[in-house]
Scaffold this motif. Structure first.
Motif, PDB file in Angstrom:
ATOM      1  N   MET A 119       0.832  -1.211   0.000  1.00 23.69           N
ATOM      2  CA  MET A 119       0.000   0.000   0.000  1.00 23.69           C
ATOM      3  C   MET A 119       0.861   1.253   0.000  1.00 23.69           C
ATOM      4  SD  MET A 119      -3.071  -1.058  -0.188  1.00 23.69           S
ATOM      5  CE  MET A 119      -4.118   0.324   0.306  1.00 23.69           C
ATOM      6  N   ASN A 120       1.909   1.269   0.804  1.00 23.43           N
ATOM      7  CA  ASN A 120       2.798   2.432   0.860  1.00 23.43           C
ATOM      8  C   ASN A 120       3.520   2.633  -0.473  1.00 23.43           C
ATOM      9  OD1 ASN A 120       2.094   2.908   3.521  1.00 23.43           O
ATOM     10  ND2 ASN A 120       3.821   1.753   4.356  1.00 23.43           N
ATOM     11  N   LYS A 121       3.926   1.528  -1.102  1.00 29.49           N
ATOM     12  CA  LYS A 121       4.644   1.608  -2.380  1.00 29.49           C
ATOM     13  C   LYS A 121       3.758   2.169  -3.485  1.00 29.49           C
ATOM     14  CE  LYS A 121       7.522  -1.155  -5.492  1.00 29.49           C
ATOM     15  NZ  LYS A 121       8.112  -2.493  -5.759  1.00 29.49           N
ATOM     16  N   SER A 122       2.452   1.869  -3.401  1.00 35.04           N
ATOM     17  CA  SER A 122       1.514   2.352  -4.420  1.00 35.04           C
ATOM     18  C   SER A 122       0.998   3.753  -4.122  1.00 35.04           C
ATOM     19  CB  SER A 122       0.333   1.389  -4.549  1.00 35.04           C
ATOM     20  OG  SER A 122      -0.413   1.351  -3.336  1.00 35.04           O
ATOM     21  N   GLY A 123       1.447   4.336  -3.009  1.00 35.34           N
ATOM     22  CA  GLY A 123       1.032   5.686  -2.665  1.00 35.34           C
ATOM     23  C   GLY A 123      -0.246   5.767  -1.866  1.00 35.34           C
TER      24      GLY A 123
END
Length: 329
Positions: A231-235
């Motif tokens: 989730m963090n990687k996808s913003g």
């Protein structure tokens, strides 16, 4: 998982039946069925079963094998252990209960004894006895003895597999035993998106025990951290508008449980605050396993099947008390 190397004991690979994988469990069940037939032909001569290893698996296997093959008079079970006492790593309560159960059941326990060699049986009059053998033992006093065995079950000497293949043969950091080195986030050191749990991982300076209890507790933590990382990687952000926080792993020792037969068990939990043995412990153990299943459906199925087996075994136990032979399916 665990791996077993029987090559160090001559003859063990040919005759011993390991007890570590699901496939081995199915094979052992088929051997029990063969022994049922042999027992019927022998009439007054009891079967001889030798079990190697006095840890949790060895003690549980000894008591359940005795019950499965008809009990005292129909089978003689011998438990062989290299250490000076069985269940040496169990809690004091479970150790005492387990040792008393072995004594009460009439199981012969040989401690400070090692297997030197496994030899073919001298002769046989049964058709399905390719695993019949003689077990050569050596005690701490250097005395040797031979035990006849219709079945030799091996529960000792398992080591972590961690064979250098797949991910364990990569450039990822490993310790001296081949385990992937992680931190409390269950994330492999020096990586951002690789996580490891269970026997193949080392999550602390002092490694956790290689048990299912540890792996089951690690799994949801690792699953959440994988989700948070993606989730963090996808913003994506959480409801507060912040990045998803990864969770540290904290192990909670819930205690240990052992089965001592179809309607007997022992359990110790919360540092000894809860100690229970006998039929009540058996019921509690089955319920705990049902609750710990990954899904509600699996938990309900486990509880129903466990209860069904318990009810169906009542006539068999009654026949045993009347001195009748038990006909197992």
């Amino acid at each position: 998982g665990a791996d077993l190397n029987l090559s160090s004991v001559p003859g063990a690979e040919q005759y011993a039946v390991p007890f570590y994988t699901v496939e081995q469990c199915y094979y052992l069940r088929s051997r029990f069925n063969v022994l049922d037939s042999i027992s019927e032909k022998r009439k007054d001569k009891p079967l001889q079963v030798v079990i190697i290893g006095g840890g949790y698996s060895g003690v549980e296997m000894s008591l359940n094998t005795l019950e499965r093959l008809g009990g005292e008079g129909r089978v003689e079970v011998t438990l062989v252990h290299r250490g000076n006492e069985v269940l040496q790593y169990a809690t004091d309560f479970n150790k005492k209960t387990g040792q008393e159960s072995l004594k009460k059941a009439g199981i012969k326990v040989m401690t400070e004894t090692s297997v030197v060699e496994v030899l073919p049986a001298d002769n046989s009059d049964e058709l399905d006895d390719e695993l019949k053998c003689k077990v050569k033992l050596k005690t701490a006093g250097a005395e040797t003895t031979l035990l006849d065995a219709d079945l030799l079950i091996w529960t000792a000497g398992a080591t972590s597999t961690n064979t250098r293949r797949g991910i364990l043969n990569s450039i990822l950091p490993r310790d001296e035993k081949g385990r992937l080195v992680t931190g409390r986030l269950m994330r492999v050191r020096d990586t951002e998106n690789v996580f490891a749990v269970g026997d193949c991982a080392r999550a602390s300076k002092v490694p956790y025990a290689a048990t299912a209890q540890v792996a089951i507790q690690q799994a949801p933590v690792a699953a959440w951290n994988v989700f948070a990382t993606l989730m963090n990687k996808s913003g994506q952000r959480d409801k507060s508008g912040n990045e998803y926080q990864l969770l540290p792993f904290e192990y909670l020792n819930l205690g240990e449980m052992m089965t001592l037969g179809s309607d007997d068990a022992t359990l110790s939990s919360l540092g000894g605050l809860i100690q229970l043995s006998g039929p009540a412990a058996s019921v509690a153990r089955r319920l705990i396993y049902a609750v710990r299943m990954p899904t509600v459906r699996q938990g309900v199925t486990a509880a129903i099947e466990s209860t069904e087996r318990r009810v169906l075994s009542i006539p068999a136990r009654q026949d045993k008390r009347r001195g009748k032979a038990i006909k197992w399916k």
